[in-house]
Design a protein around this motif. Structure first.
Motif, PDB file in Angstrom:
ATOM      1  N   ALA A  19      38.368  28.880  21.243  1.00  0.00           N
ATOM      2  CA  ALA A  19      39.346  28.876  22.325  1.00  0.00           C
ATOM      3  C   ALA A  19      39.543  30.256  22.923  1.00  0.00           C
ATOM      4  O   ALA A  19      39.753  30.398  24.132  1.00  0.00           O
ATOM      5  CB  ALA A  19      40.671  28.320  21.816  1.00  0.00           C
ATOM      6  N   HIS A  24      34.342  31.108  26.603  1.00  0.00           N
ATOM      7  CA  HIS A  24      35.224  29.992  26.964  1.00  0.00           C
ATOM      8  C   HIS A  24      36.243  30.407  28.026  1.00  0.00           C
ATOM      9  O   HIS A  24      36.524  29.653  28.964  1.00  0.00           O
ATOM     10  CB  HIS A  24      35.940  29.479  25.714  1.00  0.00           C
ATOM     11  CG  HIS A  24      36.817  28.291  25.979  1.00  0.00           C
ATOM     12  ND1 HIS A  24      38.186  28.356  25.898  1.00  0.00           N
ATOM     13  CD2 HIS A  24      36.509  27.020  26.353  1.00  0.00           C
ATOM     14  CE1 HIS A  24      38.689  27.171  26.198  1.00  0.00           C
ATOM     15  NE2 HIS A  24      37.683  26.343  26.469  1.00  0.00           N
ATOM     16  N   ILE A  25      36.774  31.604  27.885  1.00  0.00           N
ATOM     17  CA  ILE A  25      37.726  32.098  28.888  1.00  0.00           C
ATOM     18  C   ILE A  25      37.041  32.243  30.239  1.00  0.00           C
ATOM     19  O   ILE A  25      37.598  31.919  31.294  1.00  0.00           O
ATOM     20  CB  ILE A  25      38.335  33.433  28.421  1.00  0.00           C
ATOM     21  CG1 ILE A  25      39.174  33.211  27.146  1.00  0.00           C
ATOM     22  CG2 ILE A  25      39.191  34.055  29.520  1.00  0.00           C
ATOM     23  CD1 ILE A  25      39.724  34.476  26.544  1.00  0.00           C
ATOM     24  N   LYS A  26      35.771  32.708  30.211  1.00  0.00           N
ATOM     25  CA  LYS A  26      35.013  32.833  31.456  1.00  0.00           C
ATOM     26  C   LYS A  26      34.805  31.468  32.101  1.00  0.00           C
ATOM     27  O   LYS A  26      34.944  31.309  33.322  1.00  0.00           O
ATOM     28  CB  LYS A  26      33.677  33.500  31.162  1.00  0.00           C
ATOM     29  CG  LYS A  26      32.787  33.631  32.389  1.00  0.00           C
ATOM     30  CD  LYS A  26      31.456  34.265  32.021  1.00  0.00           C
ATOM     31  CE  LYS A  26      30.538  34.330  33.241  1.00  0.00           C
ATOM     32  NZ  LYS A  26      29.213  34.912  32.889  1.00  0.00           N
ATOM     33  N   ASP A  27      34.476  30.452  31.270  1.00  0.00           N
ATOM     34  CA  ASP A  27      34.274  29.100  31.810  1.00  0.00           C
ATOM     35  C   ASP A  27      35.548  28.559  32.457  1.00  0.00           C
ATOM     36  O   ASP A  27      35.489  27.845  33.466  1.00  0.00           O
ATOM     37  CB  ASP A  27      33.819  28.160  30.694  1.00  0.00           C
ATOM     38  CG  ASP A  27      32.425  28.513  30.186  1.00  0.00           C
ATOM     39  OD1 ASP A  27      31.695  29.202  30.929  1.00  0.00           O
ATOM     40  OD2 ASP A  27      32.090  28.111  29.052  1.00  0.00           O
ATOM     41  N   ILE A  28      36.699  28.886  31.871  1.00  0.00           N
ATOM     42  CA  ILE A  28      37.970  28.404  32.440  1.00  0.00           C
ATOM     43  C   ILE A  28      38.191  28.979  33.835  1.00  0.00           C
ATOM     44  O   ILE A  28      38.522  28.256  34.783  1.00  0.00           O
ATOM     45  CB  ILE A  28      39.135  28.761  31.502  1.00  0.00           C
ATOM     46  CG1 ILE A  28      39.027  27.969  30.188  1.00  0.00           C
ATOM     47  CG2 ILE A  28      40.478  28.484  32.184  1.00  0.00           C
ATOM     48  CD1 ILE A  28      40.078  28.333  29.177  1.00  0.00           C
ATOM     49  N   PHE A  29      37.997  30.282  33.986  1.00  0.00           N
ATOM     50  CA  PHE A  29      38.216  30.911  35.287  1.00  0.00           C
ATOM     51  C   PHE A  29      37.183  30.451  36.311  1.00  0.00           C
ATOM     52  O   PHE A  29      37.502  30.253  37.486  1.00  0.00           O
ATOM     53  CB  PHE A  29      38.191  32.431  35.145  1.00  0.00           C
ATOM     54  CG  PHE A  29      39.460  33.000  34.574  1.00  0.00           C
ATOM     55  CD1 PHE A  29      40.589  33.147  35.362  1.00  0.00           C
ATOM     56  CD2 PHE A  29      39.529  33.373  33.241  1.00  0.00           C
ATOM     57  CE1 PHE A  29      41.765  33.671  34.842  1.00  0.00           C
ATOM     58  CE2 PHE A  29      40.696  33.889  32.709  1.00  0.00           C
ATOM     59  CZ  PHE A  29      41.820  34.038  33.509  1.00  0.00           C
ATOM     60  N   SER A  31      35.740  27.533  36.300  1.00  0.00           N
ATOM     61  CA  SER A  31      36.101  26.160  36.655  1.00  0.00           C
ATOM     62  C   SER A  31      37.268  26.130  37.639  1.00  0.00           C
ATOM     63  O   SER A  31      37.285  25.324  38.569  1.00  0.00           O
ATOM     64  CB  SER A  31      36.457  25.385  35.388  1.00  0.00           C
ATOM     65  OG  SER A  31      36.897  24.088  35.702  1.00  0.00           O
ATOM     66  N   MET A  32      38.243  27.019  37.461  1.00  0.00           N
ATOM     67  CA  MET A  32      39.379  27.073  38.378  1.00  0.00           C
ATOM     68  C   MET A  32      38.946  27.481  39.782  1.00  0.00           C
ATOM     69  O   MET A  32      39.526  27.040  40.777  1.00  0.00           O
ATOM     70  CB  MET A  32      40.429  28.056  37.850  1.00  0.00           C
ATOM     71  CG  MET A  32      41.130  27.591  36.581  1.00  0.00           C
ATOM     72  SD  MET A  32      42.227  28.854  35.894  1.00  0.00           S
ATOM     73  CE  MET A  32      43.345  29.097  37.255  1.00  0.00           C
TER      74      MET A  32
END
Length: 421
Positions: A19, A24-29, A31-32
């Motif tokens: 998490a 994973h943090i890169k994928d979240i941004f 995706s946003m």
């Protein structure tokens, strides 16, 4: 050695590590920034639900446009914080019959001469000429009667209400305790008749207001001087006239003739309310006041303890080092003026905000229809199955990382494998 916490809970540590991993943090941004979500729209072919939705929408539109936009003038910018100035003048001649006929004018019956947004007109009074000395206490004071000095000496220790300092002696021949103060004591048990001609007094009211938001200043006295010199206020024929006759005001606020007579004898408190409700879209000249009247004190038949309106004031003088005063208990009509105002002018910004609010409120119709379709329809289970979509997530632990895949992701991967083969 005992095992570490991560060794005992490898799966949980793997989830936490994944998490907060940089990937994973890169994928979240990413995706946003690269994905867009939109609500799912479902069309229901149901006549009852459709009629319910249209009825609710129609009611909302009627309320919004008829009440908010038209009646409440939701297209205008409003200003209700007005600045106001009020001046009152009374005119008239009265006749008072006490030890002979005495004529009184406005300098005699207006006490005090100037007040803020108020006016007191004396309609009756009790006058007592006094000087400092020793005399009998008033018969109105409880337990003031006596036969000997010892009684007054005992009573004065617990006295709260009196007209002077009790000396402890019994004053004869009145048979009341003696006091030191202003003598003789006022006798207000018998109230005289009102001043003759008071009902014909007139009150001239001038009011200046300013709506600071719109820089609009108005006054209740217009430029037609000939009209205002001869007019008298009437609620139907002369509703803009600022000159009020006392008799007309009493007829408006009190329909009982007996009550009106007691108001003149014992006094009363009346209210004059000025309302400036202005639609500046029609022009500043159409911004005119309206007057309303009311009685603030209780009716005499409803009040048992304290009724009417009165107060005392005195004028002092000295003759040969002896002090004298004339004490007056004044009864009269106290007029209190209140000013209220609200002005509006068209504003595109206000209209746009109100229309936007109406559009948002229209969503209430969809919410109500959703409740009806989900819980009150015989085929509600079909609607629930189409409206709510469940996505099942599966967790697979591979080494120290966890891969989270959805059914949609699996289908995409299957298509890629087929293309390669």
């Amino acid at each position: 050695m005992s095992e570490s916490f991560c060794e005992k809970s490898q799966r949980h540590c793997s989830l936490i590590t994944y998490a907060f991993s940089p990937s994973h943090i890169k994928d979240i941004f990413v995706s946003m920034a690269t994905t867009y979500e939109t609500p799912k729209i479902i069309t229901i072919n149901s006549l009852p639900i459709a009629i319910t939705c249209r009825i609710v929408q129609l009611l909302i539109l009627i309320y919004a446009f008829v009440y908010i936009i038209w009646y409440k003038r939701g297209y205008q910018n409003r200003d209700s914080s007005l600045l106001s100035s009020v001046t009152l003048e009374a005119n008239g001649i009265g006749v008072y019959n006490k030890d002979g006929i005495m004529t009184v004018d406005n300098a005699d019956y207006i006490v005090p001469p100037e007040e803020n947004n108020a006016l007191f007109i004396m309609t009756n009074y009790i006058e007592t000429d006094q000087q400092r000395g020793l005399c009998a206490e008033s018969a109105d004071i409880r337990d003031s009667g006596c036969k000997q000095d010892l009684e007054c000496e005992k009573k004065r220790r617990n006295r709260v209400i009196w007209n002077g300092r009790w000396t402890g002696k019994c004053h004869q021949p009145e048979g009341r305790c003696e006091m030191e103060g202003w003598c003789p004591v006022e006798n207000d048990t018998v109230i005289p008749k009102p001043i003759i001609g008071t009902l014909n007094y007139t009150i001239f009211l001038r009011n200046f207001v300013e709506f600071t938001r719109f820089s609009v200043m108005r006054r209740n006295v217009l430029n037609d001087t000939s009209y205002f010199r001869t007019c008298r206020y009437h609620p139907e024929h002369d509703s803009l006239c600022p000159i009020f006759r006392i008799a007309d005001l009493l007829d408006i606020v009190e329909s009982d003739p007996e009550e009106r007579e007691k108001m003149m004898t014992n006094g009363a408190v009346l209210r004059i309310k000025i309302d400036w409700m202005c639609n500046l879209d029609l022009g500043e000249q159409e911004c005119k006041p309206s007057y309303s009247f009311g009685r603030l004190d209780s009716r005499f038949r409803d009040e048992r303890f304290s009724f009417g309106f009165n107060f005392r004031y005195a004028s002092h003088w000295r003759v040969n080092k002896t002090e004298f005063r004339t004490l007056k208990k004044a009864f009269g009509l106290r007029f209190i003026v209140t000013v209220n105002g609200d002005a509006g002018r068209f504003s595109l910004l206000v209209l746009t905000l109100n229309i936007g609010s109406i559009v948002g409120v229209l969503g209430l119709a969809t919410f109500i229809c959703d409740i009806v379709a989900l819980y009150f329809s015989e085929q509600g289970y079909i609607y629930r199955r189409q409206k709510f979509q469940s996505v099942h997530l599966k967790n697979k632990t591979i080494g120290a990382s966890t891969v989270v895949q959805s059914s949609v992701h699996k289908r995409k991967m299957a298509r890629k494998i087929k293309q390669r083969t």
